[in-house]
Enzyme design. Structure first.
Site, PDB file in Angstrom:
ATOM      1  N   ASP A 504       0.856  -1.175   0.000  1.00 35.48           N
ATOM      2  CA  ASP A 504       0.000   0.000   0.000  1.00 35.48           C
ATOM      3  C   ASP A 504       0.898   1.232   0.000  1.00 35.48           C
ATOM      4  OD1 ASP A 504      -2.413   1.595   0.428  1.00 35.48           O
ATOM      5  OD2 ASP A 504      -1.583   1.930   2.427  1.00 35.48           O
ATOM      6  N   ASP A 688      -1.177  -0.317   6.255  1.00 34.48           N
ATOM      7  CA  ASP A 688      -1.159   0.321   7.562  1.00 34.48           C
ATOM      8  C   ASP A 688      -2.536   0.606   8.139  1.00 34.48           C
ATOM      9  OD1 ASP A 688      -1.682   2.449   5.720  1.00 34.48           O
ATOM     10  OD2 ASP A 688      -1.204   3.847   7.332  1.00 34.48           O
ATOM     11  N   ASP A 692      -7.009  -1.137   5.177  1.00 33.42           N
ATOM     12  CA  ASP A 692      -6.173  -2.221   4.661  1.00 33.42           C
ATOM     13  C   ASP A 692      -6.489  -3.557   5.320  1.00 33.42           C
ATOM     14  OD1 ASP A 692      -4.736  -0.565   2.941  1.00 33.42           O
ATOM     15  OD2 ASP A 692      -3.308  -0.015   4.498  1.00 33.42           O
TER      16      ASP A 692
END
Length: 809
Positions: A504, A688, A692
């Protein structure tokens, strides 16, 4: 999101609910049952709930399956049952854990028990209406095992009885071996005849056998008491263990020798019984020391949550249990004390040690307005801390994850534990068969007895019991030293060799914090823009507001998603996107627009700054990349292809460093992207935020990074609590090394038993040699399991930071 309209999204292009907002848990109110987003007309459903996309449906099924499996393990517990985590002292082999579980289940009010020999921890599920948590240690402390609550250390002299037994065993066993070497071994070896001792017959065959009897009796019943106690406990709960084999061998050699005193004082095996006791006692003492050293870091964090806090309520200071803290409470923390819960500093300054939570070696300065974490220790200064809307403690959450991970015995450890339970009775039957078979084959009673004893002794189920859990405990301790937390008990055995790594962008490769990269325009541009953006909560606005604090604005007007305008002095100033200037009817000069076109790279946000009906300057902000991200990604790509997931429309600054970019991916679709990529192989997902969490749960290996949210941490297999991106490399290195170490230990355990047991059955090794081999086998596994898993780290081994580009026109 880049370009003129970049302020319509957050710092990383991640649209969606605000951080900390609660997502609906069902789709009945018109939202997705997983993420809460609006439902399309053709929303997929699992029959009971509706979802915005197939990704949310797949993740929901995945999470429901995990919850069902967890519920099955505790189905017998009543609704009001609670869990308690305890330390256990006195275990000396892997079989002790099983005995303690069986003993605990016999206590009224205890519904489930999980005990880990490698870490000396236990998880007890109990009914507080029948037995309170405070009463558990006393009720469970039976048969010589001592249970204690977390936070309570063992008594200082707990090691003294073990040390005294070890020293006594060494001294007495040496005396027994010396006497046997002088008077018995030469006869057994055929070097001398009994009549050669006629001159000192009273000493050789009178005093010496009696001395051997006395010394061995002390060895067996004092030094060897823990072994006998463990065997008796096994019989009491109906389970054979390693102590059963050892006790049977020791008592058989001792009883045979006592009986031989009356008939043949030469045919004695006191040396076998005494040496077995001494060797086992010394080996276990050394092994326990190694286990304790390997789990010191675990003990620190497991016992770290404080029990009480000082709080002000109604204008009065009082002391209360941490569990009684309320939202909004103000707590006081002084030098050397532990912060009881997460909160914001409202008064005071202090140097705060967060090494247990983040792995950072140096204390950090905290003052008014700073956030502090529950579990941090004040090294100097004092703080007044206000708790948030919910009472949370980082250290309490980490401690509970550790207790759950360390007291569980699933996967390979669970299968090895079951193997050890079958192994012990199988070896006992095998020893009886060996003894009986040799007698039927015409061998003497002495030879048959020695072969049976050697078979009992040489087998080593402890190597199986230690191979996985002790290696895992060492790995968890090594992870803690680097600011990493293992949340799954079976992570190291099942973590796959990944074929693809998904990253990410926002919050992982970047910090998630917007910073000003460039200011273009007249000298007053920064000051005017900062005054307009002073009170805006938008991440871009906050970055601009930090440029200057010299001016104040009046009559501010917010234009959501586009910017803001206000009066600064005698000027009406606007700061925002091209859409804002178009709505206001203000112009953007062509030369300024052409100059700023270079920043349309997908990673920057251009905020136009204008007054008097036209834009006169611009401010470029961007999500600050983490230091050394390029080096980390390059090393990850050496292991597997790297894919970048981002909600931005483009990610030009990162695209050249990764193998593939998935742009414009909304948070709710990340899990679906991961699921589809799994058709290419096994996926590791690194993210994080709470958005997610579904993707982390979907991935074959989920790593939550950078002080992640509680939801992300629960979904992940491994949590990196610091903001150091290089810890991701440590995580992969630790997983690979630990898996290799586990395979080595299991391979040795299997090889040792496959070779040693047939040799003992054939009568080619003596009981004493068997005892030495058994202890050496366990010692080898312990030594291999406790070897460093990662190279030593320097005081500050951060990768070099890239300097931000900040220029002014």
């Amino acid at each position: 999101m880049a370009g003129a309209d970049g302020r319509a999204a957050d710092a990383g292009g991640n649209a969606g609910p605000a951080p900390g907002s609660a997502a609906p848990v069902s789709g009945d109110a018109g939202g997705c049952a997983l993420c809460g987003l609006p439902l399309p007309p053709d929303a997929p459903s699992d029959g009971a709930r509706r979802y915005c996309c197939s990704g949310c449906l797949a993740v929901s099924r995945l999470l429901d399956g995990a919850a069902t499996a967890q519920a099955a393990t505790t189905a017998q517990a009543p609704p009001g049952a609670r869990e308690a985590f305890l330390w256990v002292d006195g275990m000396h082999c892997a079989s002790c854990a099983r005995l303690l579980e069986l003993s605990a289940l016999r206590i009224s009010g205890v519904h489930a028990a999980q005990v880990s020999y490698a870490t000396s921890t236990a998880r007890i599920v109990h009914d507080p209406g029948v037995i309170a948590e405070e009463a558990l240690p006393a009720a469970l402390s039976l048969h010589g095992y001592h249970w204690r609550a977390r936070g309570r250390r063992a008594a200082e002299d707990d090691e003294r009885p073990r040390l005294l037994r070890m020293l006594t065993g060494g001294v007495l066993a040496s005396a027994v071996m010396m006497l046997s070497l002088l008077f018995l071994y030469p006869i057994h070896a055929g070097l001398v005849q009994p009549q050669d001792y006629d001159a000192i017959r009273w000493l050789a065959f009178g005093v010496t056998p009696l001395a051997l009897f006395v010394l061995t009796t002390v060895l067996v019943f004092y030094v060897g008491w823990p072994i006998l106690r463990g065997a008796a406990t096994g019989l009491r709960v109906g389970a054979l263990n390693m102590d059963s084999l050892l006790a049977l061998a020791i008592l058989a050699a001792y009883a045979y020798s006592v009986a031989a005193l009356a008939f043949d004082p030469i045919d004695l095996y006191f040396d076998v019984a005494g040496s077995l006791v001494a060797v086992i006692t010394i080996g276990r003492f050394v092994e326990q020391g190694a286990r304790e050293r390997a789990t010191q870091a675990l003990a620190r964090i497991m016992d770290a949550p404080p029990a009480r806090a000082r709080v002000v309520r109604g204008g009065q200071g009082l002391s209360c249990a941490v569990g009684e803290l309320r939202p909004g409470d103000r707590v006081f923390v002084r030098d050397g004390e532990t912060v009881p819960a997460d909160g914001i500093v409202v008064d005071g300054e202090a140097a705060v040690d967060e090494s247990l939570l983040t792995g950072e070696p140096f204390p950090a300065a905290r003052a008014r307005g700073d956030r502090v974490l529950g579990g941090a220790v004040l090294r100097e200064g004092r703080l007044e801390i206000e708790l948030g809307a919910t009472v949370e403690s980082r250290i309490a959450s980490l401690a509970r994850m550790l207790w759950l991970a360390q007291s569980a015995a699933g996967g390979v450890p669970g299968r090895i534990d079951r193997l050890a339970r079958v192994f012990v009775p199988a070896v006992l039957v095998l020893a009886l068969v060996v003894g009986a078979g040799m007698l039927l084959a015409g061998a003497g009673a002495q030879q048959a007895l020695l072969a049976a004893l050697a078979t009992l002794i040489v087998s080593c189920p402890c190597t199986f019991g230690l191979a996985v859990p002790l290696t895992t405990a060492s790995a968890v301790a090594a992870a803690l030293e680097r600011g990493m937390l293992v949340t799954r008990a079976d992570l190291f055995e099942r973590a796959p060799q990944v074929d693809l790594i998904a990253l990410d962008k926002t919050g992982t490769l970047s910090s998630g914090e917007m910073v000003v990269a460039e200011v273009v325009g007249p000298p007053e541009t920064a000051a005017l823009a900062a005054a307009v953006e002073r009170d805006s909560p938008h991440p871009v606005a906050r970055a601009i507001a930090r440029l200057d604090a010299s001016r104040r604005a009046r009559e501010p007007r917010w234009h959501p998603g586009r910017g803001a305008s206000a009066w600064v002095g005698q000027r009406r100033v606007a700061v925002g996107s091209a859409a804002l200037f178009e709505a206001l009817g203000w112009t953007v000069p062509a030369d300024l627009a052409a100059r700023m076109a270079a920043h349309d790279d997908g990673d920057s946000v251009v905020s136009w700054v204008g007054w008097d009906g036209a834009a006169h300057g611009a401010i470029v902000t961007r999500d600050r990349p983490r230091p050394g991200w390029e080096a980390v990604v390059a090393r990850l790509r050496a292991q597997a292809p790297v894919v970048l997931l981002t909600g931005a429309q483009r990610a030009d600054a990162y695209a050249g460093q990764v193998d593939e970019v998935f742009a414009s991916v909304p948070p709710e679709a990340k899990a679906e992207v991961v699921r589809r990529m799994q058709s290419r192989g096994r996926i590791a997902m690194i993210g994080d935020g709470s958005n997610d969490a579904p993707a982390l749960a979907q991935a074959d290996l989920g790593i939550a990074f950078g002080a992640p949210t509680a939801l992300a941490a629960q979904a992940a297999d491994l949590v990196i609590t610091s903001d150091r991106l290089e810890r991701v490399l440590d995580a992969f290195a630790l997983l690979a090394t630990t898996q290799r170490r586990i395979r080595q230990n299991l391979g040795w355990a299997l090889t040792y038993n496959a070779i040693a047991i047939p040799l003992a059955m054939a009568g080619t090794i003596t009981p004493l040699a068997a005892a030495l081999a058994m202890v050496a086998s366990s010692a080898l596994v312990v030594a291999n399991a406790t070897r460093p898993l990662l190279p030593p780290q320097a005081d500050d081994d951060r990768l070099p930071a890239a300097a931000p580009r900040t220029t002014a026109a």
